[in-house]
Design a protein around this motif. Structure first.
Motif, mmCIF file in Angstrom:
data_model
loop_
_atom_site.group_PDB
_atom_site.id
_atom_site.type_symbol
_atom_site.label_atom_id
_atom_site.label_comp_id
_atom_site.label_asym_id
_atom_site.label_seq_id
_atom_site.Cartn_x
_atom_site.Cartn_y
_atom_site.Cartn_z
ATOM 1 N N THR A 159 0.847 -1.192 0.000
ATOM 2 C CA THR A 159 0.000 0.000 0.000
ATOM 3 C C THR A 159 0.880 1.239 0.000
ATOM 4 O O THR A 159 1.802 1.356 0.812
ATOM 5 C CB THR A 159 -0.911 0.018 1.243
ATOM 6 O OG1 THR A 159 -1.703 -1.168 1.257
ATOM 7 C CG2 THR A 159 -1.806 1.252 1.243
ATOM 8 N N TRP A 195 0.690 5.721 -0.505
ATOM 9 C CA TRP A 195 -0.166 6.900 -0.424
ATOM 10 C C TRP A 195 0.464 8.005 -1.253
ATOM 11 O O TRP A 195 1.676 8.039 -1.442
ATOM 12 C CB TRP A 195 -0.306 7.381 1.022
ATOM 13 C CG TRP A 195 -1.155 6.488 1.863
ATOM 14 C CD1 TRP A 195 -2.496 6.608 2.094
ATOM 15 C CD2 TRP A 195 -0.749 5.332 2.586
ATOM 16 N NE1 TRP A 195 -2.930 5.602 2.916
ATOM 17 C CE2 TRP A 195 -1.871 4.798 3.229
ATOM 18 C CE3 TRP A 195 0.486 4.685 2.736
ATOM 19 C CZ2 TRP A 195 -1.815 3.672 4.019
ATOM 20 C CZ3 TRP A 195 0.541 3.558 3.520
ATOM 21 C CH2 TRP A 195 -0.599 3.055 4.159
ATOM 22 N N TRP A 253 -8.839 6.375 -12.606
ATOM 23 C CA TRP A 253 -8.349 6.026 -11.264
ATOM 24 C C TRP A 253 -7.381 4.844 -11.297
ATOM 25 O O TRP A 253 -7.230 4.138 -10.314
ATOM 26 C CB TRP A 253 -9.519 5.727 -10.311
ATOM 27 C CG TRP A 253 -10.461 6.871 -10.192
ATOM 28 C CD1 TRP A 253 -11.639 7.020 -10.848
ATOM 29 C CD2 TRP A 253 -10.296 8.053 -9.393
ATOM 30 N NE1 TRP A 253 -12.228 8.226 -10.496
ATOM 31 C CE2 TRP A 253 -11.423 8.876 -9.600
ATOM 32 C CE3 TRP A 253 -9.297 8.490 -8.521
ATOM 33 C CZ2 TRP A 253 -11.589 10.096 -8.973
ATOM 34 C CZ3 TRP A 253 -9.468 9.713 -7.894
ATOM 35 C CH2 TRP A 253 -10.610 10.505 -8.124
ATOM 36 N N GLU A 257 0.460 6.719 5.772
ATOM 37 C CA GLU A 257 -0.688 7.612 5.652
ATOM 38 C C GLU A 257 -0.490 8.917 6.407
ATOM 39 O O GLU A 257 -0.867 9.983 5.918
ATOM 40 C CB GLU A 257 -1.925 6.871 6.165
ATOM 41 C CG GLU A 257 -3.213 7.585 5.944
ATOM 42 C CD GLU A 257 -4.404 6.738 6.352
ATOM 43 O OE1 GLU A 257 -5.517 7.094 5.935
ATOM 44 O OE2 GLU A 257 -4.227 5.735 7.082
ATOM 45 N N THR A 266 -4.427 10.065 -1.403
ATOM 46 C CA THR A 266 -4.866 8.885 -2.147
ATOM 47 C C THR A 266 -4.135 7.670 -1.623
ATOM 48 O O THR A 266 -3.041 7.763 -1.056
ATOM 49 C CB THR A 266 -4.586 9.039 -3.652
ATOM 50 O OG1 THR A 266 -3.179 9.189 -3.843
ATOM 51 C CG2 THR A 266 -5.329 10.229 -4.230
ATOM 52 N N ARG A 267 -4.768 6.526 -1.817
ATOM 53 C CA ARG A 267 -4.169 5.238 -1.429
ATOM 54 C C ARG A 267 -4.275 4.303 -2.623
ATOM 55 O O ARG A 267 -5.286 4.294 -3.330
ATOM 56 C CB ARG A 267 -4.931 4.656 -0.235
ATOM 57 C CG ARG A 267 -4.384 3.316 0.229
ATOM 58 C CD ARG A 267 -5.149 2.772 1.422
ATOM 59 N NE ARG A 267 -6.541 2.546 1.047
ATOM 60 C CZ ARG A 267 -7.577 2.730 1.858
ATOM 61 N NH1 ARG A 267 -7.409 3.158 3.084
ATOM 62 N NH2 ARG A 267 -8.799 2.491 1.435
ATOM 63 N N GLN A 312 -7.581 5.381 -4.810
ATOM 64 C CA GLN A 312 -8.727 5.836 -4.018
ATOM 65 C C GLN A 312 -8.379 7.107 -3.254
ATOM 66 O O GLN A 312 -7.275 7.224 -2.710
ATOM 67 C CB GLN A 312 -9.119 4.778 -2.996
ATOM 68 C CG GLN A 312 -9.484 3.450 -3.600
ATOM 69 C CD GLN A 312 -9.688 2.413 -2.513
ATOM 70 O OE1 GLN A 312 -8.846 2.222 -1.647
ATOM 71 N NE2 GLN A 312 -10.829 1.752 -2.558
ATOM 72 N N VAL A 313 -9.325 8.023 -3.189
ATOM 73 C CA VAL A 313 -9.181 9.206 -2.326
ATOM 74 C C VAL A 313 -9.648 8.783 -0.940
ATOM 75 O O VAL A 313 -10.786 8.314 -0.776
ATOM 76 C CB VAL A 313 -10.021 10.385 -2.840
ATOM 77 C CG1 VAL A 313 -9.948 11.560 -1.862
ATOM 78 C CG2 VAL A 313 -9.538 10.811 -4.223
ATOM 79 N N VAL A 314 -8.771 8.948 0.056
ATOM 80 C CA VAL A 314 -9.121 8.520 1.414
ATOM 81 C C VAL A 314 -9.261 9.693 2.387
ATOM 82 O O VAL A 314 -9.818 9.533 3.474
ATOM 83 C CB VAL A 314 -8.133 7.469 1.959
ATOM 84 C CG1 VAL A 314 -8.259 6.174 1.163
ATOM 85 C CG2 VAL A 314 -6.700 7.963 1.929
ATOM 86 N N HIS A 315 -8.742 10.870 2.027
ATOM 87 C CA HIS A 315 -8.887 12.065 2.855
ATOM 88 C C HIS A 315 -8.944 13.300 1.959
ATOM 89 O O HIS A 315 -8.317 13.338 0.904
ATOM 90 C CB HIS A 315 -7.691 12.250 3.807
ATOM 91 C CG HIS A 315 -7.512 11.145 4.773
ATOM 92 N ND1 HIS A 315 -8.315 10.955 5.867
ATOM 93 C CD2 HIS A 315 -6.585 10.153 4.811
ATOM 94 C CE1 HIS A 315 -7.903 9.883 6.534
ATOM 95 N NE2 HIS A 315 -6.848 9.388 5.918
ATOM 96 N N GLU A 316 -9.685 14.292 2.428
ATOM 97 C CA GLU A 316 -9.765 15.576 1.735
ATOM 98 C C GLU A 316 -9.677 16.685 2.780
ATOM 99 O O GLU A 316 -10.336 16.608 3.829
ATOM 100 C CB GLU A 316 -11.099 15.679 0.984
ATOM 101 C CG GLU A 316 -11.301 16.978 0.267
ATOM 102 C CD GLU A 316 -12.616 17.018 -0.505
ATOM 103 O OE1 GLU A 316 -13.143 18.134 -0.667
ATOM 104 O OE2 GLU A 316 -13.103 15.956 -0.933
#
Length: 117
Positions: free
Chosen positions: A9, A11, A27, A46, A67-68, A111-115
């Motif tokens: 994984t 980021w 994506w 992360e 993103t991840r 994938q977007v995991v935080h904004e």
């Protein structure tokens, strides 16, 4: 019988322009680097990605994303881990000319995991 590949994984903190390009690539890939960007650098944890997105991308773009994504572990072994600060400030440095090959080893979608705004 299907063999499952081992993945790692990663980021990537990113701003809105780069994220729009990732969206255009369904994506599944990172866009080519600009001439002044000789390295693509995903990060290994992360927390570090969050700090960059929140503290740098928001300041410069008004919004920052984390993103991840998963990359084949065996392929990543060609890129030594770069410690660019404290013990958890870890990156991989992928030369811009190798980004297409790097992208071909992404498994699944980005994938977007935080904004942050």
């Amino acid at each position: 019988m299907t063999t499952q590949r081992s993945t790692t994984t990663l980021w990537r903190p990113t701003g809105p322009e780069e994220l729009d390009l990732v969206r255009e690539l369904d994506w599944r890939a990172w866009p080519p680097r600009l001439p002044e960007q000789p390295i693509f650098y995903p990060v290994l944890n992360e927390d570090y990605a969050i700090r960059i997105a929140r503290d740098w991308n928001v300041k410069h773009s008004g919004v920052g994303f984390v993103t991840r994504f998963e990359v084949e572990t065996e392929f990543l072994s060609r890129y030594p881990v770069q410690q660019v600060g404290g013990q958890t400030i870890l990156e991989l440095w992928v030369p811009a000319e190798e980004l297409d090959e790097f992208n071909s080893h992404i498994i699944g979608r980005i994938q977007v995991v935080h904004e942050f705004r």
